[in-house]
Design a protein around this motif. Structure first.
Motif, PDB file in Angstrom:
ATOM      1  N   MET A 121       0.827  -1.196   0.000  1.00 21.09           N
ATOM      2  CA  MET A 121       0.000   0.000   0.000  1.00 21.09           C
ATOM      3  C   MET A 121       0.871   1.260   0.000  1.00 21.09           C
ATOM      4  O   MET A 121       0.615   2.190  -0.739  1.00 21.09           O
ATOM      5  N   LYS A 122       1.895   1.267   0.854  1.00 21.44           N
ATOM      6  CA  LYS A 122       2.772   2.432   0.951  1.00 21.44           C
ATOM      7  C   LYS A 122       3.495   2.672  -0.370  1.00 21.44           C
ATOM      8  O   LYS A 122       3.628   3.819  -0.811  1.00 21.44           O
ATOM      9  N   ASN A 123       3.937   1.603  -1.010  1.00 19.26           N
ATOM     10  CA  ASN A 123       4.649   1.743  -2.280  1.00 19.26           C
ATOM     11  C   ASN A 123       3.745   2.289  -3.374  1.00 19.26           C
ATOM     12  O   ASN A 123       4.194   3.043  -4.239  1.00 19.26           O
ATOM     13  N   GLU A 124       2.483   1.908  -3.345  1.00 20.57           N
ATOM     14  CA  GLU A 124       1.529   2.424  -4.328  1.00 20.57           C
ATOM     15  C   GLU A 124       1.304   3.915  -4.142  1.00 20.57           C
ATOM     16  O   GLU A 124       1.215   4.659  -5.121  1.00 20.57           O
ATOM     17  N   ALA A 142       8.488   7.984  -8.558  1.00 22.42           N
ATOM     18  CA  ALA A 142       7.696   7.025  -9.339  1.00 22.42           C
ATOM     19  C   ALA A 142       8.493   5.756  -9.601  1.00 22.42           C
ATOM     20  O   ALA A 142       7.963   4.647  -9.461  1.00 22.42           O
ATOM     21  N   LEU A 143       9.744   5.900  -9.985  1.00 25.79           N
ATOM     22  CA  LEU A 143      10.576   4.718 -10.236  1.00 25.79           C
ATOM     23  C   LEU A 143      10.792   3.909  -8.969  1.00 25.79           C
ATOM     24  O   LEU A 143      10.754   2.677  -8.989  1.00 25.79           O
ATOM     25  N   ALA A 187       9.560  -0.880  -6.054  1.00 20.99           N
ATOM     26  CA  ALA A 187       9.239  -1.469  -4.751  1.00 20.99           C
ATOM     27  C   ALA A 187       7.981  -2.328  -4.853  1.00 20.99           C
ATOM     28  O   ALA A 187       7.886  -3.378  -4.209  1.00 20.99           O
ATOM     29  N   LYS A 188       7.016  -1.905  -5.673  1.00 19.16           N
ATOM     30  CA  LYS A 188       5.813  -2.717  -5.873  1.00 19.16           C
ATOM     31  C   LYS A 188       6.165  -4.039  -6.552  1.00 19.16           C
ATOM     32  O   LYS A 188       5.655  -5.090  -6.176  1.00 19.16           O
ATOM     33  N   LYS A 189       7.059  -4.005  -7.528  1.00 20.84           N
ATOM     34  CA  LYS A 189       7.467  -5.233  -8.217  1.00 20.84           C
ATOM     35  C   LYS A 189       8.227  -6.160  -7.275  1.00 20.84           C
ATOM     36  O   LYS A 189       8.055  -7.372  -7.317  1.00 20.84           O
ATOM     37  N   ARG A 190       9.087  -5.580  -6.426  1.00 18.25           N
ATOM     38  CA  ARG A 190       9.832  -6.413  -5.461  1.00 18.25           C
ATOM     39  C   ARG A 190       8.891  -7.045  -4.451  1.00 18.25           C
ATOM     40  O   ARG A 190       9.101  -8.178  -4.030  1.00 18.25           O
TER      41      ARG A 190
END
Length: 68
Positions: free
Chosen positions: A1-4, A56-57, A62-65
């Motif tokens: 959630m935080k990464n989003e 954004a990157l 972080a979402k992918k990890r």
């Protein structure tokens, strides 16, 4: 959630910075919402765009990890 949330804030910051810089470079006034509240120089908009790109990157990677 935080990464989003970080990714969304980064994308919004990137778009506002790019719109502001593009408006001042190619037109008379900055484009976007920030020009309605503050008078930001072109270099400031470029810094905002770069900071937004970095956020954004970072958020997207972080979402992918987190999914892996």
């Amino acid at each position: 959630m935080k990464n989003e949330v970080i990714a969304v804030i980064g994308w919004i910051t990137l778009v506002q910075g790019a719109l502001g810089a593009g408006g001042q470079i190619f037109g008379d006034n900055a484009w976007g919402l920030l020009q309605k509240w503050w008078d930001i120089p072109t270099a400031g908009y470029v810094v905002l765009a770069l900071a937004g790109m970095a956020l954004a990157l970072w958020g997207e990677s972080a979402k992918k990890r987190a999914k892996a």
